[in-house]
Design a protein around this motif. Structure first.
Motif, PDB file in Angstrom:
ATOM      1  N   ARG A 242       5.770  44.280 158.873  1.00  0.00           N
ATOM      2  CA  ARG A 242       5.414  45.186 157.792  1.00  0.00           C
ATOM      3  C   ARG A 242       6.642  45.454 156.930  1.00  0.00           C
ATOM      4  NH1 ARG A 242       2.084  49.047 161.853  1.00  0.00           N
ATOM      5  NH2 ARG A 242       0.025  48.142 161.561  1.00  0.00           N
ATOM      6  N   LEU A 243       6.501  45.181 155.666  1.00  0.00           N
ATOM      7  CA  LEU A 243       7.563  45.469 154.709  1.00  0.00           C
ATOM      8  C   LEU A 243       7.290  46.813 154.064  1.00  0.00           C
ATOM      9  CD1 LEU A 243      10.021  44.707 152.952  1.00  0.00           C
ATOM     10  CD2 LEU A 243       8.418  43.552 151.400  1.00  0.00           C
ATOM     11  N   PHE A 257       8.344  43.945 141.533  1.00  0.00           N
ATOM     12  CA  PHE A 257       8.904  43.499 142.810  1.00  0.00           C
ATOM     13  C   PHE A 257       7.817  42.978 143.739  1.00  0.00           C
ATOM     14  CE2 PHE A 257       9.760  44.764 147.261  1.00  0.00           C
ATOM     15  CZ  PHE A 257      10.766  43.839 147.538  1.00  0.00           C
ATOM     16  N   ILE A 258       6.719  43.713 143.859  1.00  0.00           N
ATOM     17  CA  ILE A 258       5.647  43.277 144.762  1.00  0.00           C
ATOM     18  C   ILE A 258       5.071  41.945 144.292  1.00  0.00           C
ATOM     19  CG2 ILE A 258       3.332  43.843 145.617  1.00  0.00           C
ATOM     20  CD1 ILE A 258       4.196  46.777 145.599  1.00  0.00           C
ATOM     21  N   ILE A 277       3.738  48.174 152.923  1.00  0.00           N
ATOM     22  CA  ILE A 277       3.478  49.609 152.835  1.00  0.00           C
ATOM     23  C   ILE A 277       4.325  50.148 151.686  1.00  0.00           C
ATOM     24  CG2 ILE A 277       3.438  51.799 154.085  1.00  0.00           C
ATOM     25  CD1 ILE A 277       3.826  50.141 156.677  1.00  0.00           C
ATOM     26  N   VAL A 278       3.689  50.778 150.731  1.00  0.00           N
ATOM     27  CA  VAL A 278       4.410  51.285 149.563  1.00  0.00           C
ATOM     28  C   VAL A 278       4.336  52.806 149.538  1.00  0.00           C
ATOM     29  CG1 VAL A 278       4.626  51.237 147.047  1.00  0.00           C
ATOM     30  CG2 VAL A 278       3.827  49.198 148.276  1.00  0.00           C
ATOM     31  N   GLY A 312       5.232  54.776 159.312  1.00  0.00           N
ATOM     32  CA  GLY A 312       4.068  53.923 159.101  1.00  0.00           C
ATOM     33  C   GLY A 312       4.183  52.559 159.740  1.00  0.00           C
ATOM     34  N   GLY A 313       5.301  52.299 160.411  1.00  0.00           N
ATOM     35  CA  GLY A 313       5.463  51.041 161.133  1.00  0.00           C
ATOM     36  C   GLY A 313       6.222  49.970 160.388  1.00  0.00           C
ATOM     37  N   ALA A 314       6.939  50.314 159.326  1.00  0.00           N
ATOM     38  CA  ALA A 314       7.705  49.316 158.579  1.00  0.00           C
ATOM     39  C   ALA A 314       8.803  48.727 159.457  1.00  0.00           C
ATOM     40  CB  ALA A 314       8.308  49.933 157.325  1.00  0.00           C
TER      41      ALA A 314
END
Length: 500
Positions: A242-243, A257-258, A277-278, A312-314
């Motif tokens: 996850r980024l 960027f995305i 995840i943003v 959130g798990g990044a």
């Protein structure tokens, strides 16, 4: 190493059965083969929908997932899921969780293969919904077992009624009609020549002792599952990278960027792309204003955004804002997840792509220049930073922050004229490579090559592109690529009209 495990028990639609499994787990945890002791966390959220939900009931799926997500947020080491119906969509649940779920079907199939090695025909006592889902066929057939269910010539599902009916086990009726129906179901399976019988509803474990003698082995599924959990035989789920992206600084640059992450990801289908995840927070105080002593400190807001991504798990955090990197050293020590250093990886790219280069032009906000984040990164790799003159820098700031600037949504006209003046200033200083060290600038200058009078060519380096490629390389697990992944050099057409 000796700390207790923390297990979350999903009671949901099987509260009586969950209590039975809890009791058995407590006993099993003190027996041979048990892992270290555990603390058990119960979630008292009951299912208030149909007594016998279907495997495709979206509300039931959401109920189970919300319960499990609650355990995940509380930091449990694993989740215990006694409900067979929930196992019909366990892959969907596991794909959206970061903690392992103890799979009752894995426990049962392993137990049967180990204990009843010669068995070929397996009888299953379960509901119509679970039977229709093919759950037991997925775990038991595989060319070895023949799965059978009680025949129901009258159209009356005796097992479903024994568990869910008005006189069923779910209503606390552990004797009488429910046991009679299950006896009849077992007799029918024996008549079909099964080698053993496996319960496919956890409630059946509550009445096994009342079924009397059955001519073939009758597996105590609840006991098998309790021992499986106590021994911690469940496996960790496969980790999906996850980024995390700190967005909104600025908003258009985040979208840019995305898009670059997507374009640089080798994929042939949606599922091959990165999970992103943003945390889009445009209310983070302006970084340049803070660095110039004219605005609020954004450190805590940046840290809060990173913590949200971490929670959130990044696995990795990208901040597509050059100026924000002046604050990264303040917040990184308090985070478990690494932040990609945008100036650092840009300087790496320059060193790898232009080995003979000495002077590098830098177009960035006045805050970026004042913070020296690029100057220090470049100096560490043997470069000298060349910045615009004061007058040219003022026009550059107007191109970014002015009423007709990039942050106001403009990509042509006055902002491009101001940017052109800053570029011309650097060209007059003799630079051959210019870093677009503000994430709004690549929105105005989209080509990597600028053709100048007299045949001179100036290269434009986009740190947002470098950052995107570095994040993709990191996600793919290629350590060498993480160090060397860079934008393609010299492949774009000349930029005759790039400034609008």
């Amino acid at each position: 190493m000796n700390r207790f495990r923390s297990l979350g028990l999903v009671t949901g639609a099987a509260q009586l059965a969950s209590a039975d499994i809890l009791s058995r787990m407590s006993t099993a945890s003190r027996g041979s083969g048990a892992a270290r002791p555990f603390d058990l966390i119960l979630e008292p959220r009951s299912w208030h929908g149909p007594a016998a939900p279907t495997a495709t009931d979206a509300q039931f799926k959401i109920h189970v997932f919300d319960t499990m997500r609650g355990f995940e947020k509380r930091g449990v080491d694993a989740i215990v899921l006694p409900c067979f119906l929930s196992h019909t969509f366990i892959d969907e649940l596991s794909a959206n969780l970061t903690v392992p779920v103890a799979n009752i079907m894995t426990a049962l199939s392993g137990h049967v293969q180990h204990t009843y090695a010669s068995a070929r025909r397996i009888g299953v006592l379960t509901s119509a919904a679970i039977r229709a889902s093919g759950l037991f066929e997925r775990y038991f057939e595989a060319g070895r077992f023949d799965v059978r269910y009680p025949r129901d010539d009258s159209g009356f599902d005796c097992v479903t009624s024994a568990v869910y009916g008005d006189e069923g086990i779910r209503h606390g009726r552990l004797y009488g009609r429910s046991v009679e129906l299950l006896r009849a179901a077992c007799a029918d399976l024996v008549a079909q020549g099964v080698d053993l019988i496996v319960p496919g509803l956890a409630e059946i474990g509550l009445v096994l002792h009342g079924l009397g003698r059955v001519e073939v082995p009758l597996v105590d599924a609840n006991q098998v599952y309790a021992r499986y959990v106590a021994a911690a035989q469940y496996t960790q789920p496969e980790r999906v990278f996850r980024l995390g992206v700190v967005g909104g600084i600025g908003p258009a640059a985040t979208v840019d960027f995305i898009g670059k992450v997507v374009r640089n990801t080798p994929a042939v289908r949606d599922q091959d792309h990165l999970r992103i995840i943003v945390e889009q927070n445009p209310q983070i105080p302006d970084r340049t204003a803070a660095l110039l002593g004219r605005g609020d400190d954004p450190t805590l807001a940046l840290y809060a955004a990173c913590r949200t991504l971490e929670d959130g798990g990044a696995d990795l955090i990208a901040i597509p804002c050059n100026t924000a990197h002046a604050f990264v050293e303040r917040i990184q020590p308090a985070l478990r997840v690494p932040i990609v250093n945008m100036p650092g990886c840009t300087a790496d790219y320059l060193r790898e792509t232009f080995p003979g280069l000495r002077e590098v032009g830098v177009l960035g906000t006045s805050g970026t220049l004042a913070s020296r984040v690029y100057e220090q990164a470049l100096d560490a790799r043997g470069f000298v930073q060349i910045a615009p003159s004061a007058a040219a820098q003022a026009r550059l700031m107007n191109a970014i922050y002015g009423p007709y600037g990039a942050k106001a949504g403009h990509t042509s006209g006055e902002c491009c004229d101001d940017l052109a003046a800053a570029v011309d200033d650097l060209l007059a200083q003799g630079v051959q490579v210019i870093v677009l060290a503000c994430t709004e600038l690549p929105l105005l200058l989209r080509e990597p090559v600028l053709a100048c009078p007299g045949g001179r060519v100036v290269r434009l380096v986009d740190p947002t592109e470098v950052l995107a490629r570095r994040c993709v390389a990191y996600a793919l697990g290629d350590s060498a690529a993480r160090e060397s992944a860079t934008p393609a050099a010299g492949c774009a057409s000349p930029m005759q009209s790039a400034l609008g």
